[in-house]
Design an enzyme around this catalytic site. Structure first.
Site, PDB file in Angstrom:
ATOM      1  N   GLU A 508       0.824  -1.209   0.000  1.00  0.00           N
ATOM      2  CA  GLU A 508       0.000   0.000   0.000  1.00  0.00           C
ATOM      3  C   GLU A 508       0.859   1.260   0.000  1.00  0.00           C
ATOM      4  O   GLU A 508       0.480   2.276  -0.586  1.00  0.00           O
ATOM      5  CB  GLU A 508      -0.934  -0.010   1.215  1.00  0.00           C
ATOM      6  CG  GLU A 508      -1.847   1.197   1.339  1.00  0.00           C
ATOM      7  CD  GLU A 508      -2.926   1.253   0.274  1.00  0.00           C
ATOM      8  OE1 GLU A 508      -3.679   2.241   0.261  1.00  0.00           O
ATOM      9  OE2 GLU A 508      -3.036   0.318  -0.545  1.00  0.00           O
ATOM     10  N   THR A 619     -11.364   8.278 -12.947  1.00  0.00           N
ATOM     11  CA  THR A 619     -10.435   7.682 -11.989  1.00  0.00           C
ATOM     12  C   THR A 619     -10.871   6.292 -11.537  1.00  0.00           C
ATOM     13  O   THR A 619     -10.129   5.623 -10.823  1.00  0.00           O
ATOM     14  CB  THR A 619     -10.223   8.619 -10.781  1.00  0.00           C
ATOM     15  OG1 THR A 619      -9.016   8.277 -10.113  1.00  0.00           O
ATOM     16  CG2 THR A 619     -11.406   8.531  -9.818  1.00  0.00           C
TER      17      THR A 619
END
Length: 644
Positions: A508, A619
């Protein structure tokens, strides 16, 4: 019989008087009949009808709260949006005679398909199924809108595309190995979809380990996030039976009358973006109608002193507020800055400028306020219009604001000079303050906290390789190669974050301090939740450079996903990319179907599948067409595909 005479009136005189009254009354009744008839049959009688019709028959449909009445007064929907969506012919249904089309997509006959595909029956069925959808959509669009030049014309929009959306051969690559890899990605999509359908149908996401559905609290009571997110992916991949299942669910089960707390950002990019994309690809009026209905429900979030929307909205009441964790009731840059693409298209489809006005007002405020070192901090007060903290990130909280600047410029057919100026100004500030080079030679985007650099880069920031790449052509000519090089360097760094883990999947967040290079040093940063951003940059860099390494890197990701994230009933994120003893998080995110698998499929397809000359991706990877105003007004009508 004896008649009694009236005083002074003879019998003959009385008969004459009665006859005159009868004629007069007959004439008067005829005149009244003519007058009442004129009220209803004269051409300009609409206003007069209102005298006699009930208020409920003529009351216009308006939008729920804005300021609270200013939106209600400003937004009056066209008639088409007041009506229930019409059922469209399904991919398997009969379509009758095809309406004459202005689309530049060449029609595909049975014989031509056989000749081109050398007897490929499955491909022929796919093409015919799609053509039926498009044919029925074009007929409906023509009959609904042909007479009204003020409403959106689907046929005219299709006629303004430079290339067919799905390419000459649905983007099928000529290279057998690449095509085999593309087919593998398609199989992954079908596997993910089939398990969602089996265990979580109508819920927002699939929990593949426990084989049940997940609703969550991001969408305010809306359901079916995975369905909406998958519509365009299924259609693009030619999974027409699955696409039809998804469309039918939208028709019968997508209930927008929810009364929960929704993320303005997530509902916009997933639901509004997904519905818009499905409409532009298929022409199904159902998707346009649902997108417009949902778009109206988002408008009250802009009811703030500055016009900067708050991040959370109750879709039923229109009440909005900021996230509890956001500093001092702030709105988030990546959230209020990631509305422009969808809202401009909502204005296009409704012929109502309010959506564009709302997002342009955000631009005006951002241009007016001072920016530290030219940077855009992540937190802004929707009350005062001032920055709340000086935290700057190209990853979470900031990321897609920058993406939407360059994409707004591209989507406007390169006419939105304000977006262009803001994007290149921001990029210059980012290069001056955030772009760093590690001791090992890796280029990365650090975060900025009031002038102090945090040498961390998030997986979310890995989209920026592709973003900088697609913007390389339109900056200063002398910087074109520089931007392409920067895009390639950042994409390389993100690939390194994958290769340095045991699973070959990226964490992440990864760091560049204390001797670390593109590696997560904190346990809390080691997870991977099926994110698409690195693969997104691979896809863009492949299209810009055709360097084969990007396809190889994409295939590495496919193999890693198959090995570590595929479980018996779907795909799951993992909690630690640095250990081969995998612990799954039991969540098949909807963006895995919308973004990760779509970008992989495009990476292994020819460039004419959703060509960049015609499309930008929101997006959430939902393709939206470039708006060519001059063409749609009829000022440029030459067939750009005639010579192709």
């Amino acid at each position: 019989m004896v008649f009694r005479k009236l005083p002074g009136v003879s019998a003959s005189g009385m008969g004459l008087r009665l006859s005159q009254k009868f004629v007069f009354l007959l004439f008067l009744s005829g005149l009244v009949t003519l007058c009442f008839g004129a009220l209803f049959f004269l051409p300009d009688s609409v206003r007069l009808k209102r005298i006699f019709l009930s208020k409920t028959e003529i009351q216009p449909v308006t939008v729920g709260s804005g300021s609270e009445n200013d939106v209600r007064e400003h937004l009056k929907r066209p008639k088409q949006e007041q009506e229930h969506p019409r059922g469209m012919t399904s991919a398997k249904g009969e379509t009758g005679t095809k309406a004459k089309s202005l689309s530049r997509k060449p029609s595909v006959s049975h014989e031509a398909t056989e000749e081109r595909l050398a007897g490929g029956k499955a491909q022929e069925d796919l093409t015919l199924a799609r053509s039926k959808i498009e044919s029925s959509s074009e007929r409906a669009t023509s009959s609904d809108r042909g007479a009204n030049t003020d409403t959106f014309s689907y046929q005219k929009y299709r006629g303004c595309l430079m290339k067919p959306p799905l390419g000459r051969d649905n983007g099928k690559p000529g290279d057998p190995q690449t095509n085999e890899r593309r087919e593998k990605v398609k199989e992954m999509m079908k596997f993910a979809w089939d398990n969602y359908k089996r265990y979580a149908w109508g819920k927002n996401e699939l929990r593949p380990l426990t084989r049940n559905g997940h609703i969550g609290n991001m969408f305010g009571g809306l359901r079916g996030a995975s369905i909406i997110d998958s519509l365009d992916t299924l259609y693009i991949m030619g999974l027409m039976e699955e696409y039809t299942e998804a469309k039918d669910w939208v028709q019968t089960s997508l209930d927008l009358n929810s009364n929960g707390e929704a993320s303005l950002f997530e509902v916009n990019i997933r639901y509004v973006g997904g519905l818009l994309s499905a409409y532009y690809l298929t022409g199904e009026e159902l998707f346009r109608s649902k997108a417009m209905e949902l778009g109206e429900k988002l408008l009250p979030a802009f009811n703030t002193p500055t016009g900067i929307p708050r991040g959370v909205i109750n879709l039923g009441s229109g009440t909005s507020w900021s996230w509890g964790w956001a500093s001092a009731g702030s709105s988030i840059l990546a959230e209020f800055g990631t509305l422009h693409l969808e809202f401009v298209h909502l204005s296009e489809l409704s012929n109502n400028p309010i959506y564009t006005e709302k997002v342009m007002n955000i631009r005006k405020l951002l241009n007016k306020i001072e920016k530290p070192h030219g940077l855009y901090p992540n937190f802004l007060s929707p009350v005062s219009g001032n920055w709340v903290q000086h935290h700057v990130s190209i990853g979470g909280l900031g990321d897609s604001f920058y993406e939407y600047l360059i994409k707004s410029y591209l989507m406007s057919d390169k006419t939105d000079d304000d977006a262009k100026r803001m994007y290149y100004g921001a990029l210059e500030a980012i290069e001056a303050n955030l772009v760093q080079k590690s001791p090992g030679g890796l280029t990365y985007m650090a975060e900025w906290r009031g002038g102090i650099l945090d040498h961390k880069m998030g997986h979310l920031a890995c989209f920026s390789g592709g973003m900088i790449g697609i913007g390389a052509d339109d900056g200063a000519p002398e910087k074109r190669q520089h931007y392409l090089d920067l895009a390639a360097e950042i994409t390389h760094t993100c690939h390194e974050s994958y290769t340095r883990s045991a699973t070959k999947l990226g964490p992440e967040a990864f760091r560049f301090d204390g001797g670390a290079e593109a590696t997560a040093t904190r346990l809390s940063d080691r997870y991977y939740i099926l994110r698409p951003e690195v693969i997104e940059s691979y896809m863009y860099m492949w299209r810009l450079t055709h360097d084969p390494k990007y396809r190889e890197w994409g295939w590495e990701a496919v193999e890693a996903l198959e090995q570590h994230c595929r479980v018996e009933a779907g795909f799951s994120g993992i909690r630690d990319v640095y250990t081969m003893t995998v612990s799954h998080d039991n969540m098949q995110q909807s963006f895995f179907l919308s973004e990760t698998l779509k970008y992989l499929y495009l990476l292994f397809s020819d460039d004419d599948l959703l060509p960049m000359e015609d499309w930008v991706f929101n997006t959430e990877a939902h393709p939206l067409p470039i708006i060519r105003k001059s063409c749609q007004r009829g000022e440029a009508t030459q067939d750009k595909t005639a010579s192709k």
